[in-house]
Design a protein around this motif. Structure first.
Motif, PDB file in Angstrom:
ATOM      1  N   ARG A 191       1.264  -0.961   0.317  1.00 23.89           N
ATOM      2  CA  ARG A 191       0.081  -0.037  -0.007  1.00 23.89           C
ATOM      3  C   ARG A 191       0.901   1.485   0.113  1.00 23.89           C
ATOM      4  O   ARG A 191       0.686   2.303  -0.580  1.00 23.89           O
ATOM      5  CB  ARG A 191      -1.083   0.021   0.925  1.00 23.89           C
ATOM      6  CG  ARG A 191      -2.083  -1.121   1.422  1.00 23.89           C
ATOM      7  CD  ARG A 191      -3.225  -0.628   2.651  1.00 23.89           C
ATOM      8  NE  ARG A 191      -4.134  -1.402   2.458  1.00 23.89           N
ATOM      9  CZ  ARG A 191      -4.084  -2.598   3.498  1.00 23.89           C
ATOM     10  NH1 ARG A 191      -3.288  -2.420   4.259  1.00 23.89           N
ATOM     11  NH2 ARG A 191      -4.936  -3.233   3.420  1.00 23.89           N
ATOM     12  N   ALA A 192       1.770   0.888   0.907  1.00 25.55           N
ATOM     13  CA  ALA A 192       2.993   2.503   0.828  1.00 25.55           C
ATOM     14  C   ALA A 192       3.663   3.217  -0.570  1.00 25.55           C
ATOM     15  O   ALA A 192       3.187   3.712  -0.518  1.00 25.55           O
ATOM     16  CB  ALA A 192       4.047   1.625   2.220  1.00 25.55           C
ATOM     17  N   SER A 193       3.859   1.466  -0.545  1.00 25.13           N
ATOM     18  CA  SER A 193       4.741   1.474  -2.203  1.00 25.13           C
ATOM     19  C   SER A 193       3.510   2.493  -3.193  1.00 25.13           C
ATOM     20  O   SER A 193       3.813   3.549  -4.069  1.00 25.13           O
ATOM     21  CB  SER A 193       4.823   0.745  -3.353  1.00 25.13           C
ATOM     22  OG  SER A 193       6.301   0.006  -1.981  1.00 25.13           O
ATOM     23  N   ILE A 194       2.109   1.963  -3.314  1.00 26.10           N
ATOM     24  CA  ILE A 194       1.657   2.833  -4.532  1.00 26.10           C
ATOM     25  C   ILE A 194       1.116   4.372  -4.134  1.00 26.10           C
ATOM     26  O   ILE A 194       0.911   5.558  -4.510  1.00 26.10           O
ATOM     27  CB  ILE A 194       0.471   1.893  -4.628  1.00 26.10           C
ATOM     28  CG1 ILE A 194       0.447   0.533  -4.946  1.00 26.10           C
ATOM     29  CG2 ILE A 194      -1.195   2.697  -5.407  1.00 26.10           C
ATOM     30  CD1 ILE A 194      -0.388  -0.366  -4.836  1.00 26.10           C
ATOM     31  N   LEU A 195       0.918   4.173  -2.222  1.00 30.42           N
ATOM     32  CA  LEU A 195       0.018   5.362  -2.193  1.00 30.42           C
ATOM     33  C   LEU A 195       1.536   6.406  -2.002  1.00 30.42           C
ATOM     34  O   LEU A 195       1.076   8.009  -2.161  1.00 30.42           O
ATOM     35  CB  LEU A 195      -0.176   5.444   0.004  1.00 30.42           C
ATOM     36  CG  LEU A 195      -0.301   6.669  -0.105  1.00 30.42           C
ATOM     37  CD1 LEU A 195      -1.458   6.965  -0.626  1.00 30.42           C
ATOM     38  CD2 LEU A 195      -0.702   6.419   1.176  1.00 30.42           C
ATOM     39  N   SER A 196       2.887   6.125  -2.030  1.00 36.26           N
ATOM     40  CA  SER A 196       3.843   7.144  -2.386  1.00 36.26           C
ATOM     41  C   SER A 196       3.577   7.620  -3.502  1.00 36.26           C
ATOM     42  O   SER A 196       3.897   8.728  -3.890  1.00 36.26           O
ATOM     43  CB  SER A 196       5.137   6.607  -1.698  1.00 36.26           C
ATOM     44  OG  SER A 196       6.332   7.325  -2.429  1.00 36.26           O
ATOM     45  N   ARG A 197       3.548   6.826  -4.602  1.00 32.12           N
ATOM     46  CA  ARG A 197       3.582   7.167  -6.147  1.00 32.12           C
ATOM     47  C   ARG A 197       2.342   8.663  -6.105  1.00 32.12           C
ATOM     48  O   ARG A 197       2.318   9.079  -7.353  1.00 32.12           O
ATOM     49  CB  ARG A 197       3.608   5.598  -6.735  1.00 32.12           C
ATOM     50  CG  ARG A 197       4.855   5.516  -7.035  1.00 32.12           C
ATOM     51  CD  ARG A 197       4.432   3.717  -7.300  1.00 32.12           C
ATOM     52  NE  ARG A 197       5.804   3.114  -7.976  1.00 32.12           N
ATOM     53  CZ  ARG A 197       6.847   2.528  -6.344  1.00 32.12           C
ATOM     54  NH1 ARG A 197       6.513   2.445  -5.479  1.00 32.12           N
ATOM     55  NH2 ARG A 197       7.941   1.977  -7.159  1.00 32.12           N
ATOM     56  N   LYS A 198       1.303   8.237  -6.138  1.00 34.31           N
ATOM     57  CA  LYS A 198       0.113   8.597  -6.005  1.00 34.31           C
ATOM     58  C   LYS A 198      -0.307  10.103  -5.197  1.00 34.31           C
ATOM     59  O   LYS A 198      -0.596  11.089  -5.889  1.00 34.31           O
ATOM     60  CB  LYS A 198      -1.078   7.995  -5.967  1.00 34.31           C
ATOM     61  CG  LYS A 198      -1.218   6.802  -6.586  1.00 34.31           C
ATOM     62  CD  LYS A 198      -2.717   6.140  -6.727  1.00 34.31           C
ATOM     63  CE  LYS A 198      -3.177   5.289  -7.863  1.00 34.31           C
ATOM     64  NZ  LYS A 198      -4.056   5.020  -7.994  1.00 34.31           N
ATOM     65  N   VAL A 199       0.342  10.027  -4.494  1.00 37.65           N
ATOM     66  CA  VAL A 199       0.476  10.854  -3.981  1.00 37.65           C
ATOM     67  C   VAL A 199       1.588  12.080  -4.669  1.00 37.65           C
ATOM     68  O   VAL A 199       1.307  13.542  -4.786  1.00 37.65           O
ATOM     69  CB  VAL A 199       1.488  11.217  -2.084  1.00 37.65           C
ATOM     70  CG1 VAL A 199       2.006  12.500  -1.532  1.00 37.65           C
ATOM     71  CG2 VAL A 199      -0.138  10.721  -1.160  1.00 37.65           C
ATOM     72  N   GLU A 200       2.712  11.856  -4.742  1.00 38.51           N
ATOM     73  CA  GLU A 200       4.029  12.809  -5.544  1.00 38.51           C
ATOM     74  C   GLU A 200       3.451  13.088  -7.057  1.00 38.51           C
ATOM     75  O   GLU A 200       3.249  14.598  -6.857  1.00 38.51           O
ATOM     76  CB  GLU A 200       4.782  11.915  -5.899  1.00 38.51           C
ATOM     77  CG  GLU A 200       6.207  11.468  -5.089  1.00 38.51           C
ATOM     78  CD  GLU A 200       6.326  12.315  -4.362  1.00 38.51           C
ATOM     79  OE1 GLU A 200       6.924  13.540  -5.140  1.00 38.51           O
ATOM     80  OE2 GLU A 200       7.688  12.604  -3.369  1.00 38.51           O
ATOM     81  N   LYS A 201       1.915  11.905  -7.591  1.00 39.72           N
ATOM     82  CA  LYS A 201       1.643  12.849  -8.680  1.00 39.72           C
ATOM     83  C   LYS A 201       0.243  13.741  -8.437  1.00 39.72           C
ATOM     84  O   LYS A 201       0.388  14.915  -9.100  1.00 39.72           O
ATOM     85  CB  LYS A 201       1.079  11.346  -9.907  1.00 39.72           C
ATOM     86  CG  LYS A 201       0.014  11.570 -10.816  1.00 39.72           C
ATOM     87  CD  LYS A 201      -0.190  10.526 -11.483  1.00 39.72           C
ATOM     88  CE  LYS A 201      -0.806  10.817 -12.674  1.00 39.72           C
ATOM     89  NZ  LYS A 201      -1.944  12.123 -12.863  1.00 39.72           N
ATOM     90  N   LEU A 202      -0.130  13.925  -7.329  1.00 37.90           N
ATOM     91  CA  LEU A 202      -1.504  14.562  -6.936  1.00 37.90           C
ATOM     92  C   LEU A 202      -0.654  15.772  -6.313  1.00 37.90           C
ATOM     93  O   LEU A 202      -1.390  16.932  -7.072  1.00 37.90           O
ATOM     94  CB  LEU A 202      -1.931  13.718  -5.989  1.00 37.90           C
ATOM     95  CG  LEU A 202      -3.066  14.204  -4.944  1.00 37.90           C
ATOM     96  CD1 LEU A 202      -4.052  14.462  -6.332  1.00 37.90           C
ATOM     97  CD2 LEU A 202      -3.390  14.145  -3.903  1.00 37.90           C
ATOM     98  N   GLY A 203       0.136  16.153  -5.616  1.00 42.26           N
ATOM     99  CA  GLY A 203       1.182  17.768  -5.824  1.00 42.26           C
ATOM    100  C   GLY A 203       1.794  18.077  -6.773  1.00 42.26           C
ATOM    101  O   GLY A 203       1.699  19.388  -6.406  1.00 42.26           O
ATOM    102  N   LYS A 204       1.816  17.031  -7.877  1.00 38.73           N
ATOM    103  CA  LYS A 204       2.151  17.501  -8.814  1.00 38.73           C
ATOM    104  C   LYS A 204       1.291  19.008  -9.517  1.00 38.73           C
ATOM    105  O   LYS A 204       1.979  19.516 -10.372  1.00 38.73           O
ATOM    106  CB  LYS A 204       3.291  16.933  -9.947  1.00 38.73           C
ATOM    107  CG  LYS A 204       4.485  16.426  -9.572  1.00 38.73           C
ATOM    108  CD  LYS A 204       4.733  15.753 -10.831  1.00 38.73           C
ATOM    109  CE  LYS A 204       6.904  14.726  -9.789  1.00 38.73           C
ATOM    110  NZ  LYS A 204       6.988  13.771 -11.140  1.00 38.73           N
ATOM    111  N   ASP A 205       0.077  17.964  -9.688  1.00 40.61           N
ATOM    112  CA  ASP A 205      -0.983  19.229 -10.296  1.00 40.61           C
ATOM    113  C   ASP A 205      -1.930  19.758  -9.569  1.00 40.61           C
ATOM    114  O   ASP A 205      -2.799  20.399 -10.058  1.00 40.61           O
ATOM    115  CB  ASP A 205      -2.075  17.459 -10.631  1.00 40.61           C
ATOM    116  CG  ASP A 205      -1.691  16.872 -11.747  1.00 40.61           C
ATOM    117  OD1 ASP A 205      -1.400  17.175 -12.070  1.00 40.61           O
ATOM    118  OD2 ASP A 205      -2.532  15.629 -11.566  1.00 40.61           O
ATOM    119  N   MET A 206      -0.626  20.382  -8.503  1.00 39.29           N
ATOM    120  CA  MET A 206      -1.203  21.122  -7.455  1.00 39.29           C
ATOM    121  C   MET A 206      -0.523  22.146  -7.244  1.00 39.29           C
ATOM    122  O   MET A 206       0.442  22.479  -7.422  1.00 39.29           O
ATOM    123  CB  MET A 206      -1.057  20.612  -5.925  1.00 39.29           C
ATOM    124  CG  MET A 206      -2.011  19.456  -5.394  1.00 39.29           C
ATOM    125  SD  MET A 206      -1.338  19.592  -2.904  1.00 39.29           S
ATOM    126  CE  MET A 206      -3.122  17.807  -3.137  1.00 39.29           C
TER     127      MET A 206
END
Length: 328
Positions: free
Chosen positions: A84-99
């Motif tokens: 879970r942590a591996s996937i969450l890390s990637r998705k949070v990084e992508k989310l931050g780039k769109d903010m």
């Protein structure tokens, strides 16, 4: 000597794979789940660590996942939490780039209701719900984001619940807890307002807000990876019972409609190729003829996050002398 009488010499293996601390933690938690009378749940978790596959994103060898073949998806499973942590890390990084203005925000529960985990979590969630409806601060400054709840325990203070968030801050500047002015450092006005609102909704005034830095995805996701570890038996059993089925990661504001943050979508799954089990990858990369540098990084990452240990084939374990405490 007749050739048929010569026993064919088997090539010795250079490396062997053993269970590491994360799998031993799984076996420990599985036993405690049985102790509280949830045998079917324990059985599902027991399957989770049997076979773990190495999956690499096509065209991006640095993006690697270690996925159990049969996932129990239990909130207290150490192997599932690592995935879970591996996937969450990637998705949070992508989310931050769109903010437009990404910041990390941490809020804490107050000092009340810390004797019972169930009560502590319920009170914290009620208070954070009120916070997200607060027009004087939250509605004014937060466009949206993702939140991860962390739970810790100390004998002196009891259960401590707090949230780590990635938020899109609706201001045109970077915000730190302390702001530098001509007369020195002072509490940032936005942080000062936050402390007032936190107290108003029943949360602790201790908080932290700062712009994102490199690795902010891992900063939030690491709390998934360590959930339920390094805690005594009685407290762990309380977590097993009271946190069953509880959501630890959520989205809010303009991020609310996003896909599941801790799972790959079918489309995302297609972007990964499977290299084999961890054991198969180790067998391929550590050979008598040398080391495959393209594969060895995946084996070493599995060691780093506690999924396996790699021992030399020449290693000879000491004779069995009874049970010993394992502090690794």
């Amino acid at each position: 000597m007749c050739k048929c009488a010569v026993k064919k010499e088997e090539k010795s293996r250079v490396m062997t794979v053993k269970n590491s601390w994360r799998l031993r933690a799984l076996f420990r938690i599985e036993e405690y789940i049985r102790d509280v009378g949830q045998d079917s749940r324990a059985k599902r978790m027991g399957y989770c660590g049997n076979t773990i596959f190495v999956k690499v994103k096509k065209g991006d060898p640095s993006n690697v996942l270690y996925e159990p073949q049969l996932r129990c998806k239990d909130r207290v499973c150490p192997v599932c939490n690592s995935y879970r942590a591996s996937i969450l890390s990637r998705k949070v990084e992508k989310l931050g780039k769109d903010m437009e203005n990404p910041h990390l925000l941490t809020i804490t529960a107050n000092t009340l209701n810390r004797d019972s985990l169930k009560t502590a979590v319920e009170c914290f969630k009620k208070s954070t719900s009120l916070l997200k409806k607060e027009r004087s601060w939250w509605k004014r400054y937060i466009r949206g984001g993702v939140e991860h709840i962390e739970i810790t325990y100390k004998e002196e203070t009891g259960w401590h619940v707090h949230s780590h968030m990635l938020v899109d801050l609706a201001v045109d500047r970077k915000v730190e807890n302390m702001r530098l002015t001509e007369n020195g450092y002072f509490l940032d006005p936005l942080k000062k307002e936050l402390e007032h609102v936190l107290s108003k909704v029943g949360l602790g005034t201790i908080s932290d807000i700062r712009p994102v830095t490199e690795g902010y995805g891992k900063e939030i996701s690491k709390y998934s990876m360590k959930f339920g570890l390094d805690i005594d038996e009685a407290r762990l059993k309380e977590i097993i019972v009271d946190m069953k089925g509880k959501r630890m990661v959520s989205r809010f504001g303009n991020c609310y409609g996003l896909k599941e943050m801790e799972e790959l979508t079918p489309k995302e799954e297609e972007q990964y190729e499977t290299l084999g089990t961890i054991k198969e990858v180790v067998d391929k990369c550590f050979k008598e003829t040398g080391v495959d540098s393209e594969l060895v990084q995946y084996a070493l990452r599995a060691v780093k996050i506690g999924l396996i240990e790699i021992w030399s084939a020449s290693y000879k374990p000491e004779p069995f002398q009874g049970m010993k405490n394992d502090s690794s």
